[in-house]
Design a protein around this motif. Structure first.
Motif, mmCIF file in Angstrom:
data_model
loop_
_atom_site.group_PDB
_atom_site.id
_atom_site.type_symbol
_atom_site.label_atom_id
_atom_site.label_comp_id
_atom_site.label_asym_id
_atom_site.label_seq_id
_atom_site.Cartn_x
_atom_site.Cartn_y
_atom_site.Cartn_z
ATOM 1 N N ILE A 20 25.232 53.129 40.602
ATOM 2 C CA ILE A 20 26.387 53.451 41.629
ATOM 3 C C ILE A 20 25.720 52.709 42.981
ATOM 4 O O ILE A 20 24.576 53.056 43.318
ATOM 5 C CB ILE A 20 26.639 54.749 42.060
ATOM 6 C CG1 ILE A 20 27.327 55.326 40.622
ATOM 7 C CG2 ILE A 20 27.613 55.012 43.235
ATOM 8 C CD1 ILE A 20 27.555 56.908 40.707
ATOM 9 N N GLY A 21 26.684 51.819 43.518
ATOM 10 C CA GLY A 21 26.124 51.342 44.711
ATOM 11 C C GLY A 21 25.667 49.817 44.812
ATOM 12 O O GLY A 21 25.450 49.035 45.466
ATOM 13 N N SER A 22 25.576 49.611 43.180
ATOM 14 C CA SER A 22 24.925 48.222 42.968
ATOM 15 C C SER A 22 25.908 47.129 43.319
ATOM 16 O O SER A 22 27.182 47.484 43.182
ATOM 17 C CB SER A 22 24.740 47.947 41.683
ATOM 18 O OG SER A 22 23.404 48.684 41.077
ATOM 19 N N LYS A 23 25.503 45.764 43.821
ATOM 20 C CA LYS A 23 26.491 44.695 44.178
ATOM 21 C C LYS A 23 26.481 43.904 42.805
ATOM 22 O O LYS A 23 25.499 43.793 42.212
ATOM 23 C CB LYS A 23 26.155 44.052 45.205
ATOM 24 C CG LYS A 23 25.902 44.941 46.428
ATOM 25 C CD LYS A 23 27.077 45.458 47.313
ATOM 26 C CE LYS A 23 26.815 46.109 48.449
ATOM 27 N NZ LYS A 23 26.266 47.346 48.563
ATOM 28 N N GLY A 24 27.503 43.092 42.649
ATOM 29 C CA GLY A 24 27.840 42.145 41.544
ATOM 30 C C GLY A 24 28.859 41.358 41.836
ATOM 31 O O GLY A 24 29.547 41.335 42.909
ATOM 32 N N VAL A 25 29.280 40.774 40.702
ATOM 33 C CA VAL A 25 30.433 39.788 40.693
ATOM 34 C C VAL A 25 31.333 40.003 39.356
ATOM 35 O O VAL A 25 30.663 40.277 38.517
ATOM 36 C CB VAL A 25 30.209 38.372 40.764
ATOM 37 C CG1 VAL A 25 31.255 37.363 40.529
ATOM 38 C CG2 VAL A 25 29.451 37.921 42.121
ATOM 39 N N VAL A 26 32.577 40.137 39.579
ATOM 40 C CA VAL A 26 33.533 40.256 38.325
ATOM 41 C C VAL A 26 34.034 38.795 38.342
ATOM 42 O O VAL A 26 34.510 38.241 39.332
ATOM 43 C CB VAL A 26 34.642 41.344 38.528
ATOM 44 C CG1 VAL A 26 35.681 41.156 37.527
ATOM 45 C CG2 VAL A 26 34.186 42.718 38.451
ATOM 46 N N ARG A 27 34.080 38.141 37.137
ATOM 47 C CA ARG A 27 34.527 37.088 37.004
ATOM 48 C C ARG A 27 35.833 37.156 35.987
ATOM 49 O O ARG A 27 35.559 37.938 35.103
ATOM 50 C CB ARG A 27 33.664 35.932 36.160
ATOM 51 C CG ARG A 27 32.629 35.420 37.072
ATOM 52 C CD ARG A 27 31.815 34.406 36.480
ATOM 53 N NE ARG A 27 32.571 33.540 35.431
ATOM 54 C CZ ARG A 27 32.050 33.296 34.335
ATOM 55 N NH1 ARG A 27 30.819 33.541 34.004
ATOM 56 N NH2 ARG A 27 32.779 32.317 33.336
ATOM 57 N N LEU A 28 36.971 36.763 36.382
ATOM 58 C CA LEU A 28 38.004 36.878 35.578
ATOM 59 C C LEU A 28 39.055 35.741 35.551
ATOM 60 O O LEU A 28 39.166 35.051 36.491
ATOM 61 C CB LEU A 28 38.918 38.220 35.759
ATOM 62 C CG LEU A 28 39.515 38.379 37.014
ATOM 63 C CD1 LEU A 28 40.788 38.066 36.962
ATOM 64 C CD2 LEU A 28 39.411 39.944 37.426
ATOM 65 N N GLN A 29 39.880 35.692 34.512
ATOM 66 C CA GLN A 29 40.879 34.438 34.270
ATOM 67 C C GLN A 29 42.288 35.149 34.775
ATOM 68 O O GLN A 29 42.738 35.883 34.234
ATOM 69 C CB GLN A 29 40.834 34.020 32.961
ATOM 70 C CG GLN A 29 41.880 32.633 32.568
ATOM 71 C CD GLN A 29 41.744 32.406 31.052
ATOM 72 O OE1 GLN A 29 40.731 32.583 30.657
ATOM 73 N NE2 GLN A 29 42.783 31.847 30.771
#
Length: 188
Positions: free
Chosen positions: A118-127
């Motif tokens: 919880i609190g981790s950062k990241g990226v969502v890639r979506l079409q």
């Protein structure tokens, strides 16, 4: 896909916002950063222009020029689909993922737990559109994760999106929501 999920993260992302439940090619990557800043906003604006232009044809105004334009658009659509298939053969495909999406963030339904803290950062890639073989990248922060009977639910809050990206997302989500309503009203 179950929209009746009871969890505090569900309320934080969806209670006061328009949301859509979809099956889209999507993937979350923890500790990733947006590789193409500004391109997601540009892509969403372009999708809006294309889809809005298609929706503005009134039945009463369809003449020869309009029919020719529709044929040209259909050819372009077919060309894009074929080009997209060629590109997808050379690039890894995003998995089709059930998700719920609002201007605040997303809930992904994953086959396996992500293991992200919880609190981790990241990226969502979506079409964002089925006819478009490209994806957007959204900066997110892990809000919560919980197991259910078929996998794992991962709640992701958008992390510091620009005002322009937020506006483009809201417009895109509004069009998706409007399309879902129109599809539900069509006789089957």
């Amino acid at each position: 896909m179950n929209d009746a999920v009871v969890h505090p993260a569900e309320a934080a992302l969806f209670d006061d916002a328009l949301s859509c439940s979809l099956l889209l090619p999507a993937q979350f990557q923890v500790d990733a950063t947006v590789q193409r800043p500004g391109s997601s906003e540009m892509l969403l604006r372009s999708v809006a222009l294309v889809e809005d232009a298609r929706g503005n044809d009134d039945a009463d105004e369809r003449g020869d020029a309009s029919l020719q334009l529709q044929r040209l658009e259909a050819r372009l659509d077919l060309t894009l689909v074929l080009l997209g298939r060629l590109l997808q053969q050379s690039a890894p495909q995003l998995p089709a993922t059930p998700l719920r999406w609002s201007r605040h963030g997303l809930r992904l339904h994953l086959a396996n737990a992500s293991g992200a803290a919880i609190g981790s950062k990241g990226v969502v890639r979506l079409q964002p559109a089925e006819w478009l073989p490209d994806s957007i990248e959204l900066p997110v922060e892990v809000l919560a994760e919980a197991s259910d009977t078929t996998g794992s639910l991962l709640w992701l809050r958008l992390h510091n999106p620009s005002e322009a990206l937020s506006a483009a997302l809201e417009r895109h989500l509004f069009r998706l929501h409007r399309k879902q309503i129109a599809d539900s009203r069509r006789p089957r």
